[in-house]
Enzyme design. Sequence first.
Site, PDB file in Angstrom:
ATOM      1  N   TRP A 282      46.920  39.027  32.316  1.00  0.00           N
ATOM      2  CA  TRP A 282      46.605  39.336  33.710  1.00  0.00           C
ATOM      3  C   TRP A 282      47.455  40.547  34.138  1.00  0.00           C
ATOM      4  O   TRP A 282      48.669  40.570  33.898  1.00  0.00           O
ATOM      5  CB  TRP A 282      46.932  38.107  34.566  1.00  0.00           C
ATOM      6  CG  TRP A 282      46.699  38.281  36.036  1.00  0.00           C
ATOM      7  CD1 TRP A 282      45.617  38.830  36.643  1.00  0.00           C
ATOM      8  CD2 TRP A 282      47.583  37.883  37.097  1.00  0.00           C
ATOM      9  NE1 TRP A 282      45.756  38.788  38.008  1.00  0.00           N
ATOM     10  CE2 TRP A 282      46.962  38.209  38.308  1.00  0.00           C
ATOM     11  CE3 TRP A 282      48.842  37.272  37.126  1.00  0.00           C
ATOM     12  CZ2 TRP A 282      47.550  37.963  39.550  1.00  0.00           C
ATOM     13  CZ3 TRP A 282      49.429  37.024  38.345  1.00  0.00           C
ATOM     14  CH2 TRP A 282      48.781  37.372  39.550  1.00  0.00           C
TER      15      TRP A 282
ATOM     16  N   LYS B 195      42.168  28.621  42.559  1.00  0.00           N
ATOM     17  CA  LYS B 195      40.854  28.475  41.968  1.00  0.00           C
ATOM     18  C   LYS B 195      40.388  27.017  41.963  1.00  0.00           C
ATOM     19  O   LYS B 195      39.285  26.713  42.384  1.00  0.00           O
ATOM     20  CB  LYS B 195      40.861  29.024  40.535  1.00  0.00           C
ATOM     21  CG  LYS B 195      40.531  30.471  40.435  1.00  0.00           C
ATOM     22  CD  LYS B 195      41.577  31.425  40.980  1.00  0.00           C
ATOM     23  CE  LYS B 195      42.797  31.519  40.114  1.00  0.00           C
ATOM     24  NZ  LYS B 195      43.765  32.546  40.514  1.00  0.00           N
TER      25      LYS B 195
ATOM     26  N   ASP C 222      51.844  29.751  32.728  1.00  0.00           N
ATOM     27  CA  ASP C 222      51.112  30.136  33.926  1.00  0.00           C
ATOM     28  C   ASP C 222      49.853  29.273  33.967  1.00  0.00           C
ATOM     29  O   ASP C 222      48.979  29.408  33.110  1.00  0.00           O
ATOM     30  CB  ASP C 222      50.758  31.625  33.856  1.00  0.00           C
ATOM     31  CG  ASP C 222      50.030  32.099  35.105  1.00  0.00           C
ATOM     32  OD1 ASP C 222      49.706  31.257  35.967  1.00  0.00           O
ATOM     33  OD2 ASP C 222      49.782  33.323  35.221  1.00  0.00           O
TER      34      ASP C 222
HETATM   35  N1  PLA Z   1      47.914  33.892  36.927  1.00  0.00           N
HETATM   36  C1  PLA Z   1      46.744  34.253  36.411  1.00  0.00           C
HETATM   37  C2  PLA Z   1      46.551  34.195  34.931  1.00  0.00           C
HETATM   38  C3  PLA Z   1      45.705  34.713  37.252  1.00  0.00           C
HETATM   39  O1  PLA Z   1      44.562  35.065  36.705  1.00  0.00           O
HETATM   40  C4  PLA Z   1      45.925  34.767  38.628  1.00  0.00           C
HETATM   41  C5  PLA Z   1      44.852  35.245  39.565  1.00  0.00           C
HETATM   42  C6  PLA Z   1      47.171  34.340  39.122  1.00  0.00           C
HETATM   43  C7  PLA Z   1      48.139  33.904  38.239  1.00  0.00           C
HETATM   44  C8  PLA Z   1      47.555  34.350  40.559  1.00  0.00           C
HETATM   45  O2  PLA Z   1      46.751  33.726  41.403  1.00  0.00           O
HETATM   46  P1  PLA Z   1      47.231  33.282  42.863  1.00  0.00           P
HETATM   47  O3  PLA Z   1      48.499  33.991  43.159  1.00  0.00           O
HETATM   48  O4  PLA Z   1      46.135  33.688  43.752  1.00  0.00           O
HETATM   49  O5  PLA Z   1      47.417  31.814  42.752  1.00  0.00           O
HETATM   50  N2  PLA Z   1      43.945  36.202  39.067  1.00  0.00           N
HETATM   51  C9  PLA Z   1      42.772  36.641  39.816  1.00  0.00           C
HETATM   52  C10 PLA Z   1      43.117  37.212  41.169  1.00  0.00           C
HETATM   53  C11 PLA Z   1      41.842  35.471  40.029  1.00  0.00           C
HETATM   54  C12 PLA Z   1      44.151  38.301  41.189  1.00  0.00           C
HETATM   55  O6  PLA Z   1      44.146  39.218  40.354  1.00  0.00           O
HETATM   56  O7  PLA Z   1      44.990  38.209  42.093  1.00  0.00           O
HETATM   57  C13 PLA Z   1      42.046  37.676  38.946  1.00  0.00           C
HETATM   58  O8  PLA Z   1      40.960  38.126  39.349  1.00  0.00           O
HETATM   59  O9  PLA Z   1      42.540  37.998  37.848  1.00  0.00           O
END
Ligand code: PLA
Length: 448
Positions: free
Chosen positions: A177, A294, A258
């Site tokens: 991510w 989510k 995570d």
């Molecule tokens: N960890 C992972 C692996 C994630 O994909 C995301 C969110 C988070 C943590 C953090 O989410 P939160 O802070 O909202 O609880 N990833 C998303 C959104 C869904 C983003 O980038 O913020 C994504 O589209 O990858």
Amino acid sequence: MRHEFTSSSSPADRRLNALFRHLATASTESRTAVAFCPTSGFHGDSVFSLVVRAPEDPILGVTVAYNKDPSPVKLNLGVGAYRTEEGKPLVLSVVRKAEQMLLNDRSRVKEYLPIVGISDFNKLSAKLIFGADSPAIRENRVTTVQCLSGTGSLRVGAEFMARHYHQKTIYIPQPTWGNHPKIFTLAGLSVKTYRYYDPTTRGLNFQGLLEDLGSAPSGSIVLLHACAHNPTGVDPTLQQWEQIRQLMRSKALLPFFDSAYQGFASGNLDQDAQSIRMFVADGGECFVAQSYAKNMGLYGERVGALSVVCKTADVASRVESQLKLVIRPMFSNPPIHGASIVATILKDSNMFNEWTIELKAMADRIISMREQLFDALRTRGTPGDWSHIIKQIGMFTFTGLNSKQVEFMTREYHIYMTSDGRISMAGLSSKTVPHLADAIHAAVTRMS
Ligand code: PLA
């Protein structure tokens, strides 16, 4: 700065190095941006006139671009946010019910929460991720603090490690991510990568993973996606998890899980927590960042928790005392509303069951989107092997489309996705699958 990357060799590490330099320069530039003139004061209209415009975020910026597009056929498959078959955001009905109960309860007030948040929420969150019968919970070896969703939990954990853990290097999967390297670098950790994804098989590079973790210095921190790896949708099997566990424990590598998609991968909360529970069952220590964005659809409520599993209850309580010192100057104490919704649902067995049914329905709809997209590409005879669409797990498909093809699909078909070729399957519906399949077909045949 103390967290410069050292001896990086792989292209991934070089990219991280570039990111680090960017973050370091950005902060220097903003500090030196103002030109002071001793006679007339500051030059220009604003003391900030030399502030350099930052680029949009690679994920959230996709939504910014999507919002500006007037096309009626536009489709946002960028951010991982669940949509219904009608393409609408979903508030779970169990969440609505919990909110109504909270609203009706006149005894509820708006006082500050304790620094660590709602005690019930923390206990229930630990139970959800570690299991109701977890010995670590029974022995009081777990400390859980309420944080601002997954991101905030990761950041608090990282800040704690930077202050109190002897090893300052964290290994993150390649790819991962996009926010991970930034969170850890800015917390003061030094970020390196381990091999994870093999683009040729579109599966796990298990050998590479074992080699890289095997050569990591003893004690290093290792970030692991508990399930539904983002962006690849590729998870280790349970046997592979067991091998990873043995290797990590033998080298005293510290796991930082995570968990942003519990229940979203398989539709089953316990199954999606198995990787974590294997590491807790061996009596060792680990960190877990949990998000309810989510799985409960509470994206904007920012509800999450950081748990630290320790060897003894005494260590756990000392760790908690230090987590409070991280949180207090960061956001003082967390917000009430979202965590109250979660606690209301988790503590009532009927509401809990209702939640698992709604969660399973979301996971099933995503799986059916995988099947529909795969079939649509097969019907069109789109060149290439697209079986990874049905093999990958969770919210995302890592399509293998390159940035030129993505750009083409956005320009010609108004389909918005991240430039690495990731699409959010949760943003698709039966109605939009044909449009996406047409776009992929055109991109592959015209832009290869
Ligand atoms: N960890 C992972 C692996 C994630 O994909 C995301 C969110 C988070 C943590 C953090 O989410 P939160 O802070 O909202 O609880 N990833 C998303 C959104 C869904 C983003 O980038 O913020 C994504 O589209 O990858």
